[in-house]
Design a protein around this motif. Sequence first.
Motif, mmCIF file in Angstrom:
data_model
loop_
_atom_site.group_PDB
_atom_site.id
_atom_site.type_symbol
_atom_site.label_atom_id
_atom_site.label_comp_id
_atom_site.label_asym_id
_atom_site.label_seq_id
_atom_site.Cartn_x
_atom_site.Cartn_y
_atom_site.Cartn_z
ATOM 1 N N MET A 177 0.826 -1.203 0.000
ATOM 2 C CA MET A 177 0.000 0.000 0.000
ATOM 3 C C MET A 177 0.864 1.258 0.000
ATOM 4 O O MET A 177 0.586 2.215 -0.744
ATOM 5 C CB MET A 177 -0.929 -0.009 1.221
ATOM 6 C CG MET A 177 -1.943 1.130 1.235
ATOM 7 S SD MET A 177 -3.137 0.944 2.585
ATOM 8 C CE MET A 177 -2.054 0.992 4.015
ATOM 9 N N ALA A 178 1.926 1.261 0.796
ATOM 10 C CA ALA A 178 2.804 2.431 0.850
ATOM 11 C C ALA A 178 3.506 2.658 -0.485
ATOM 12 O O ALA A 178 3.590 3.796 -0.976
ATOM 13 C CB ALA A 178 3.829 2.259 1.973
ATOM 14 N N VAL A 179 3.987 1.570 -1.099
ATOM 15 C CA VAL A 179 4.681 1.703 -2.390
ATOM 16 C C VAL A 179 3.746 2.241 -3.456
ATOM 17 O O VAL A 179 4.092 3.166 -4.213
ATOM 18 C CB VAL A 179 5.288 0.347 -2.808
ATOM 19 C CG1 VAL A 179 5.771 0.403 -4.250
ATOM 20 C CG2 VAL A 179 6.442 -0.014 -1.886
ATOM 21 N N TYR A 180 2.558 1.684 -3.535
ATOM 22 C CA TYR A 180 1.638 2.112 -4.593
ATOM 23 C C TYR A 180 1.081 3.507 -4.349
ATOM 24 O O TYR A 180 0.775 4.236 -5.296
ATOM 25 C CB TYR A 180 0.513 1.103 -4.756
ATOM 26 C CG TYR A 180 0.944 -0.094 -5.558
ATOM 27 C CD1 TYR A 180 1.356 0.047 -6.875
ATOM 28 C CD2 TYR A 180 0.955 -1.369 -5.001
ATOM 29 C CE1 TYR A 180 1.777 -1.043 -7.619
ATOM 30 C CE2 TYR A 180 1.365 -2.469 -5.740
ATOM 31 C CZ TYR A 180 1.775 -2.296 -7.047
ATOM 32 O OH TYR A 180 2.190 -3.370 -7.784
ATOM 33 N N ILE A 181 0.954 3.896 -3.097
ATOM 34 C CA ILE A 181 0.569 5.289 -2.824
ATOM 35 C C ILE A 181 1.671 6.235 -3.291
ATOM 36 O O ILE A 181 1.401 7.268 -3.925
ATOM 37 C CB ILE A 181 0.270 5.475 -1.325
ATOM 38 C CG1 ILE A 181 -1.046 4.788 -0.950
ATOM 39 C CG2 ILE A 181 0.190 6.961 -0.972
ATOM 40 C CD1 ILE A 181 -1.363 4.829 0.527
ATOM 41 N N GLY A 182 2.926 5.869 -2.994
ATOM 42 C CA GLY A 182 4.032 6.696 -3.460
ATOM 43 C C GLY A 182 4.120 6.760 -4.974
ATOM 44 O O GLY A 182 4.331 7.834 -5.556
ATOM 45 N N VAL A 183 3.917 5.623 -5.638
ATOM 46 C CA VAL A 183 3.954 5.606 -7.106
ATOM 47 C C VAL A 183 2.818 6.422 -7.688
ATOM 48 O O VAL A 183 2.997 7.158 -8.672
ATOM 49 C CB VAL A 183 3.901 4.151 -7.618
ATOM 50 C CG1 VAL A 183 3.734 4.122 -9.135
ATOM 51 C CG2 VAL A 183 5.163 3.406 -7.214
ATOM 52 N N SER A 184 1.638 6.323 -7.089
ATOM 53 C CA SER A 184 0.494 7.091 -7.604
ATOM 54 C C SER A 184 0.718 8.593 -7.447
ATOM 55 O O SER A 184 0.353 9.377 -8.330
ATOM 56 C CB SER A 184 -0.781 6.663 -6.882
ATOM 57 O OG SER A 184 -0.699 6.935 -5.495
ATOM 58 N N TYR A 228 1.812 13.736 -10.283
ATOM 59 C CA TYR A 228 2.538 14.988 -10.535
ATOM 60 C C TYR A 228 3.263 14.966 -11.881
ATOM 61 O O TYR A 228 3.500 16.026 -12.469
ATOM 62 C CB TYR A 228 3.531 15.252 -9.403
ATOM 63 C CG TYR A 228 2.873 15.804 -8.166
ATOM 64 C CD1 TYR A 228 2.401 17.111 -8.122
ATOM 65 C CD2 TYR A 228 2.695 15.006 -7.034
ATOM 66 C CE1 TYR A 228 1.782 17.612 -6.983
ATOM 67 C CE2 TYR A 228 2.079 15.502 -5.892
ATOM 68 C CZ TYR A 228 1.629 16.806 -5.874
ATOM 69 O OH TYR A 228 1.008 17.303 -4.759
ATOM 70 N N LYS A 229 3.592 13.775 -12.370
ATOM 71 C CA LYS A 229 4.203 13.665 -13.691
ATOM 72 C C LYS A 229 3.164 13.595 -14.809
ATOM 73 O O LYS A 229 3.530 13.475 -15.984
ATOM 74 C CB LYS A 229 5.103 12.431 -13.754
ATOM 75 C CG LYS A 229 6.356 12.535 -12.890
ATOM 76 C CD LYS A 229 7.291 13.619 -13.421
ATOM 77 C CE LYS A 229 8.578 13.661 -12.618
ATOM 78 N NZ LYS A 229 9.530 14.687 -13.139
ATOM 79 N N LYS A 230 1.890 13.640 -14.426
ATOM 80 C CA LYS A 230 0.771 13.601 -15.377
ATOM 81 C C LYS A 230 0.781 12.316 -16.205
ATOM 82 O O LYS A 230 0.490 12.322 -17.396
ATOM 83 C CB LYS A 230 0.796 14.835 -16.290
ATOM 84 C CG LYS A 230 0.621 16.145 -15.531
ATOM 85 C CD LYS A 230 0.614 17.337 -16.470
ATOM 86 C CE LYS A 230 0.422 18.634 -15.691
ATOM 87 N NZ LYS A 230 0.401 19.816 -16.568
ATOM 88 N N LEU A 231 1.117 11.225 -15.551
ATOM 89 C CA LEU A 231 1.036 9.904 -16.169
ATOM 90 C C LEU A 231 -0.310 9.302 -15.784
ATOM 91 O O LEU A 231 -0.429 8.577 -14.786
ATOM 92 C CB LEU A 231 2.197 9.021 -15.711
ATOM 93 C CG LEU A 231 3.602 9.582 -15.965
ATOM 94 C CD1 LEU A 231 4.661 8.682 -15.325
ATOM 95 C CD2 LEU A 231 3.861 9.727 -17.459
ATOM 96 N N GLN A 232 -1.323 9.620 -16.555
ATOM 97 C CA GLN A 232 -2.694 9.330 -16.171
ATOM 98 C C GLN A 232 -2.934 7.838 -15.966
ATOM 99 O O GLN A 232 -3.502 7.416 -14.952
ATOM 100 C CB GLN A 232 -3.657 9.874 -17.247
ATOM 101 C CG GLN A 232 -5.133 9.606 -16.971
ATOM 102 C CD GLN A 232 -5.631 10.309 -15.728
ATOM 103 O OE1 GLN A 232 -5.161 11.384 -15.379
ATOM 104 N NE2 GLN A 232 -6.582 9.699 -15.052
ATOM 105 N N TYR A 233 -2.528 7.025 -16.936
ATOM 106 C CA TYR A 233 -2.813 5.597 -16.840
ATOM 107 C C TYR A 233 -2.060 4.955 -15.683
ATOM 108 O O TYR A 233 -2.617 4.152 -14.934
ATOM 109 C CB TYR A 233 -2.440 4.935 -18.163
ATOM 110 C CG TYR A 233 -3.368 3.813 -18.538
ATOM 111 C CD1 TYR A 233 -4.608 4.073 -19.114
ATOM 112 C CD2 TYR A 233 -3.012 2.495 -18.321
ATOM 113 C CE1 TYR A 233 -5.466 3.039 -19.456
ATOM 114 C CE2 TYR A 233 -3.865 1.459 -18.667
ATOM 115 C CZ TYR A 233 -5.082 1.740 -19.231
ATOM 116 O OH TYR A 233 -5.921 0.711 -19.561
ATOM 117 N N GLN A 234 -0.794 5.317 -15.513
ATOM 118 C CA GLN A 234 -0.015 4.761 -14.410
ATOM 119 C C GLN A 234 -0.578 5.211 -13.065
ATOM 120 O O GLN A 234 -0.601 4.430 -12.103
ATOM 121 C CB GLN A 234 1.449 5.178 -14.536
ATOM 122 C CG GLN A 234 2.189 4.513 -15.658
ATOM 123 C CD GLN A 234 2.019 5.230 -16.977
ATOM 124 O OE1 GLN A 234 1.102 6.022 -17.149
ATOM 125 N NE2 GLN A 234 2.895 4.959 -17.933
#
Length: 574
Positions: A341-348, A353-359
């Motif tokens: 959960m922590a990793v995916y929150i950080g990735v999201s 902020y990088k505007k990578l909508q799908y990711q």
Amino acid sequence: MIKIRFSGRRRVCMTLEGRIEELERKIERLEHQVYILSGKGEQPITKATPIIKPAADKLWHDKTKAAAKQPRQQVKPSASVSNEPVDYEKLLTQVWLPRIFIFVLLIGLVWGFKAASDYGFINPAVKCIAGFLISFLLIWLGLNQLKHQRDRLGQVLLGGSISLLMLTTFAMTNLYGMVSSNTAFLLHVIWIMLGIYFTQKFRSEALAILNVIGGFLVPFLIGSRSGNIVLFTAYETLLYLTFLYLSISFKYVKLYFTSAILLNLVLAFYSMIALFAGAEHAILTCAIMIQHAFLAAAFLSHNEFMKQQAGTVFASFAVTYAWVRFGFSEQGITVFLVLAMAVYIGVSIYAYYKKLQYQWTVSSILSILALFFLIYHVFAEPFIPLVLLMEGTLAVYLGQKLRTRLHQITGYIIFFIGTFMTLTADIPEVLSIETMSWIAFFSAFLFLWSAVVRDQPLKQDDKQVLSVAAALVLTLLGLYFLTMETILLTQDLTINSQHLILSAVWCLYALAVIAYGFLKGLKIARYTGIGLLLLTLLKLLFFDIPSVSMLVRAILFMGLGSIGLLVSRIFYKK
């Protein structure tokens, strides 16, 4: 005055004549260019002869003349999809027969070596040498077939050779102990690299699939039920990662799915046929965790086939969680879910902020799923529906604000799971966590209706039907909840008192629904309240009369009759 008009008309006529002459010159130049392009050589440009006519007639004459002189070009038929019939004989003999019978050949070789060994014809060293010689013979035959344009047969032979090399090396190590684990590992790396070379050189996804299937099935083709689990897991994981790299690099979607599924199947089957302890289960689980980590990393960094990758990452996370529950302790499961959960929150956050909508969408939903599994694992059973209702409501609301349908779908699924658990759970006491879950359900339902569902772009008729259905469902669930709470409150009273109080609660609930309909101007609410009154009457007729005394019957019917007349008076219009 007349002279001025004449001169003005003359200037207009001269202007039109000049424009007409210019148009004639342009048309003749165009005709000359078309004549040259048609391949008939040069055409002398003739001087245009001005013809003075009225403007409208002149323009019509020029257009007709240009159309007549325009050379007709043959219209080429547009490229269309080939309607040639499928050559099933070619498909069967050149595509599927080699793929099927290369496995038949490999299995036959293995069993032949086993039979020869059982009868004492050959020893393990001869079997291994024969395996390598046959492998190199298959390579030579495959290259020869590719040289003569028999691509599919050549690719199948090359794939079979790699599988046989892996099989021979594995048998030489695990069955006969002829070489050390380090030597066997090095040989496997060489065979895998050889398969990668063939795949890259001949650009064949079928060859890669044959290689990965042969590599994964090596331990089971030889019938070994024991061995070094660390070496086995490392081998299978390295094999998978290699072909994952191939599938991403060359956009081999079939190889991408095949390798991911095979790794799970092989490890699951290996865990069933061997008697493992908890620590050994954890080793297999680590391989699946590595698989999920690389799948997620590949999706976030190499979007070669995004939709397929996203679906695979979702499925992989669910499968990984199942493996973690199978192989880890309670504390290990909690640590895995918290870290995920922590990793995916950080990735999201990074993707947002990088505007990578799908990711961002995929990683944020994975964090929601990690929280969903964490709720199931950490909270006690009575608290799970309440927390799921809260998580599902927040996910739907987040999806509505961010306009991401996938968040809304995930939130609705979690909300419905929490709703189902709430509706099917027994309420032990009036003041209990189950009662709080019911209250949370009603609150979340009304919030989602007012904040999300009501503003959906639906047709007026569809929205009206949806509103009526939602109102009826919510009203009936409210009646059911009040009934259970009233029964709990009156369980120590007499039967007469229980029926009297419950009927009174039903009547008050019906009046409250009717009053709400008047305050909000909702016909459906008023009609629903009347329906509840009629339902109360049916309850009196079929449930209360056989169970209560004459006095209670009189009180119930007088009370319900008075309420019915009062409601009728409220609806009455002069």
